[in-house]
Design a protein around this motif. Structure first.
Motif, PDB file in Angstrom:
ATOM      1  N   PHE A  95      60.818  41.215  63.585  1.00 57.40           N
ATOM      2  CA  PHE A  95      59.957  40.488  62.528  1.00 57.40           C
ATOM      3  C   PHE A  95      61.537  40.143  62.570  1.00 57.40           C
ATOM      4  O   PHE A  95      62.444  40.158  61.058  1.00 57.40           O
ATOM      5  N   HIS A  96      62.051  39.235  63.033  1.00 57.75           N
ATOM      6  CA  HIS A  96      63.728  38.788  62.762  1.00 57.75           C
ATOM      7  C   HIS A  96      63.676  37.699  61.648  1.00 57.75           C
ATOM      8  O   HIS A  96      62.679  37.052  61.283  1.00 57.75           O
ATOM      9  N   ARG A  97      64.752  37.496  60.195  1.00 58.95           N
ATOM     10  CA  ARG A  97      64.584  36.860  59.401  1.00 58.95           C
ATOM     11  C   ARG A  97      65.120  35.306  60.314  1.00 58.95           C
ATOM     12  O   ARG A  97      66.092  34.876  60.305  1.00 58.95           O
ATOM     13  N   LEU A  98      64.558  34.250  59.417  1.00 59.88           N
ATOM     14  CA  LEU A  98      64.374  32.784  60.010  1.00 59.88           C
ATOM     15  C   LEU A  98      65.961  32.735  58.719  1.00 59.88           C
ATOM     16  O   LEU A  98      66.139  33.069  57.696  1.00 59.88           O
ATOM     17  N   GLN A 133      62.098  33.932  54.869  1.00 60.24           N
ATOM     18  CA  GLN A 133      60.830  33.094  56.207  1.00 60.24           C
ATOM     19  C   GLN A 133      61.316  34.343  57.247  1.00 60.24           C
ATOM     20  O   GLN A 133      62.437  34.374  57.323  1.00 60.24           O
ATOM     21  N   TYR A 134      60.198  34.836  57.574  1.00 57.86           N
ATOM     22  CA  TYR A 134      60.550  35.049  58.857  1.00 57.86           C
ATOM     23  C   TYR A 134      59.607  34.767  59.861  1.00 57.86           C
ATOM     24  O   TYR A 134      58.643  34.701  60.170  1.00 57.86           O
ATOM     25  N   ALA A 135      60.073  35.320  61.207  1.00 60.69           N
ATOM     26  CA  ALA A 135      59.563  34.439  62.875  1.00 60.69           C
ATOM     27  C   ALA A 135      58.718  36.226  63.211  1.00 60.69           C
ATOM     28  O   ALA A 135      58.517  37.020  62.672  1.00 60.69           O
ATOM     29  N   GLU A 139      59.285  34.762  68.502  1.00 60.70           N
ATOM     30  CA  GLU A 139      59.202  32.988  67.809  1.00 60.70           C
ATOM     31  C   GLU A 139      60.801  32.558  68.162  1.00 60.70           C
ATOM     32  O   GLU A 139      61.039  31.831  68.763  1.00 60.70           O
ATOM     33  N   ARG A 140      61.711  33.172  67.591  1.00 66.54           N
ATOM     34  CA  ARG A 140      63.354  33.213  68.016  1.00 66.54           C
ATOM     35  C   ARG A 140      63.946  34.142  68.342  1.00 66.54           C
ATOM     36  O   ARG A 140      63.331  35.176  68.024  1.00 66.54           O
ATOM     37  N   TYR A 144      70.644  36.838  64.212  1.00 65.63           N
ATOM     38  CA  TYR A 144      71.438  35.754  63.726  1.00 65.63           C
ATOM     39  C   TYR A 144      71.822  36.907  62.674  1.00 65.63           C
ATOM     40  O   TYR A 144      71.931  38.129  62.111  1.00 65.63           O
TER      41      TYR A 144
END
Length: 144
Positions: A95-98, A133-135, A139-140, A144
């Motif tokens: 879960f990458h950070r937005l 927020q997490y993707a 999703e992305r 980052y």
């Protein structure tokens, strides 16, 4: 005029609804001579005379089986490695950070407090969003 039409249609609708309830179950779905147990035994090869269907089932299973080729044996460790927990898999973030852009704000010189104390102008940085927020996975794609 419109009220007369509604009053005439209401009894007709009631008769049609009640007529649907008057149909018998046996008229709609007639019962055959076989019970559910008979159908089960016939399809699964159980019960009396079940040796032939059981043999057919075994033959069908044998035809679907195949021996592993050398290529299958070579690919197995790589395929299993994708499901194995390793240090690299644990570090990888699913879960990458937005992105949360920083806002830069300049505060002009001013007087503060009950005793007017001069405060020199300064620059401060704060995040645009209050929470991180997490993707969702996939999703992305950018890191980052």
């Amino acid at each position: 005029m419109r009220r007369n039409w509604i009053e005439a249609a209401a009894p007709l609708l009631a008769v049609m609804v009640l007529g649907g309830c008057a149909t018998s179950k046996d008229a709609l779905m007639p019962r055959g001579p076989q019970t559910m147990l008979d159908v089960w035994n016939q399809e699964t090869g159980g019960g009396a005379g079940g040796a032939l269907p059981a043999r057919q089932l075994l033959d069908a299973r044998q035809s679907l089986r195949r021996a592993l080729t050398e290529a299958d044996v070579q690919r197995a460790p790589a395929a299993n490695a994708a499901y194995t927990r390793t240090a690299a898999n644990e570090i990888y973030r699913q879960f990458h950070r937005l992105p949360n852009p920083d806002l830069v704000m300049y505060v002009f010189p001013h007087l503060a407090g009950s005793d007017p104390v001069p405060v020199p102008g300064y620059t401060t940085v704060f995040p645009l969003y209050q929470r991180v927020q997490y993707a969702m996975p996939g999703e992305r794609l950018e890191d980052y």
